[in-house]
Design an enzyme around this catalytic site. Sequence first.
Site, mmCIF file in Angstrom:
data_model
loop_
_atom_site.group_PDB
_atom_site.id
_atom_site.type_symbol
_atom_site.label_atom_id
_atom_site.label_comp_id
_atom_site.label_asym_id
_atom_site.label_seq_id
_atom_site.Cartn_x
_atom_site.Cartn_y
_atom_site.Cartn_z
ATOM 1 N N GLU A 295 0.840 -1.206 0.000
ATOM 2 C CA GLU A 295 0.000 0.000 0.000
ATOM 3 C C GLU A 295 0.874 1.254 0.000
ATOM 4 O O GLU A 295 1.821 1.373 0.776
ATOM 5 C CB GLU A 295 -0.892 -0.012 1.244
ATOM 6 N N LYS A 358 -9.443 2.558 -3.196
ATOM 7 C CA LYS A 358 -9.967 2.000 -1.951
ATOM 8 C C LYS A 358 -11.375 2.534 -1.704
ATOM 9 O O LYS A 358 -11.637 3.731 -1.822
ATOM 10 C CB LYS A 358 -9.047 2.381 -0.782
ATOM 11 N N CYS A 408 -5.573 -2.360 2.639
ATOM 12 C CA CYS A 408 -5.508 -2.258 4.099
ATOM 13 C C CYS A 408 -6.675 -2.995 4.748
ATOM 14 O O CYS A 408 -6.895 -4.173 4.492
ATOM 15 C CB CYS A 408 -5.455 -0.789 4.505
#
Length: 534
Positions: A295, A358, A408
Amino acid sequence: MTVTDITTTPARLGRLSAGLAGLTGWRRLLAAAGFGGLATLALPPADAVPLLLIAFPGLLWLLDGAGTKRQAFAVGWFFGFGHHLLGLYWISAALFTDIERFWWALPLSAAGLPILLAMFTGCATLLAWTLKGRGLGRLVLFAASWALFEWLRGHVFTGFPWNLIGYGWTGVLPVLQGVSLIGIYGLSLLTVLVASLPAGLADPAVPRRRAWGALAAGLALFAALGAWGGLRLAGASDATVPGVRLRLVQPAIDQRLKWAAGERVRNVQQQMELSVAPSTESATAEPITHVIWAETAVPLFLDQDARLRQALGSVTPPGGLLITGVPRMEAGPEGEPLYYNSLAAVDGSGAVTGRFDKFHLVPFGEYMPLRRWLPVGAIAGNGAEFSAGPGPVSLDLKGLPPVSPLICYEVIFPGAVLPAVADGAERPRWMLNLTNDAWYGNTAGPYQHFAIARTRAVEEGMPLVRVANTGISGVVDPHGRVTAMLPLGHRGVVDAALPEALPTPTLYGKVGDSAFGLLLLTCFAVGLRARHRS
């Protein structure tokens, strides 16, 4: 256990339960917090599941002493506070990466989140107390109440299903196979139910033989589940996707250096060097086809820098891709900058051939939900806030099966890691989780995160590849077996094949939490019926 032990145990537990039920005031609440902390040790990385046989009976005996709704709620709240205070202590470590800016948030992160999450356990004990179950039925109602509010914790206010009780079984892979049927919430329900059964041994309303029989049946249930899981694992295939060889890059860059102006280019260069480093495998190993970074591994705006894209293309395997986490910026409707926490796939020419933004952002970390009262920027964005993308999605990338990307903590949400697939559409064949747990150092957080991600693979019957800046990075097959791994804090790469997904979805993959919902309703019905029979 001898015959004497069996006959004297109920009397001993009776005295213990009476003593706990007789506690009042701060002693009762302190005991509740202690039992909550004890329950935390059943979860990763300690994995001491048998401690639940102490923690939950203790909570039930304290609840027996509650004379009002307020007291019933308080017992559960303090249990939850102790549970989450110990289980989530590592979140505060993120603030120490820039403590001069975020010192004010330290008490909020250390105690604020446990205070909020404890509301769910308080409501669970309040519901169980209000239903006034009797005998073994009250244990069933308690477990159902706990599971209901655990599910609600995973969904309301954007949800935070971290450290669910069922995750204690991630260290016992045969039992963990149960999530392929009933999901992690269902496994939590069964775990709390069986862990509560010793409380029945001290209940004078439950015949001794029935209490021992219930406990034996509960333990036998998990023995049977483990046996079934063992058979499932014994028949598991080791098949991998032909023509795909992944290199996971774990640079172990300190979070304080990750975004430093003088270090960003150097950090990218380090990862480029790791991407082309000689393999430690045998000379007969297949060549690397795809390189994967973590990430925001590229802490620069890739779309705005052609030279950077070309540099990344130079370390991309021939005919393959470099997949990396990046920040992304675009203009909003009124020309304002919008920022995204993104994934980008770069080919050998430096062209970006795939993107993902995301979609499930971290409150306070990536955006501020209470901006009216907290006029500060998000912690992870260096003051800027991220926007949410659409998701989950199925991404088609060159040379790879369709993938469901997750950035995440998107991976922690059961039943929300794969896109809904219309009739005739191809289902993703693997999950890719890019994360940066460097925020939390060498704490329990990264171990918990990896265990949670591993559980998603078993639930969905789908392999999961996880790449983390400082670890834990690894490849997990659709049965939860770790086929390749880089430990926490280690700098290096690991090369691995991509396991094949199961040929058909698991039961959980087909029906989601419906099986858990049916189990939950059954438990409530059984517990209420037992109450009326008493």
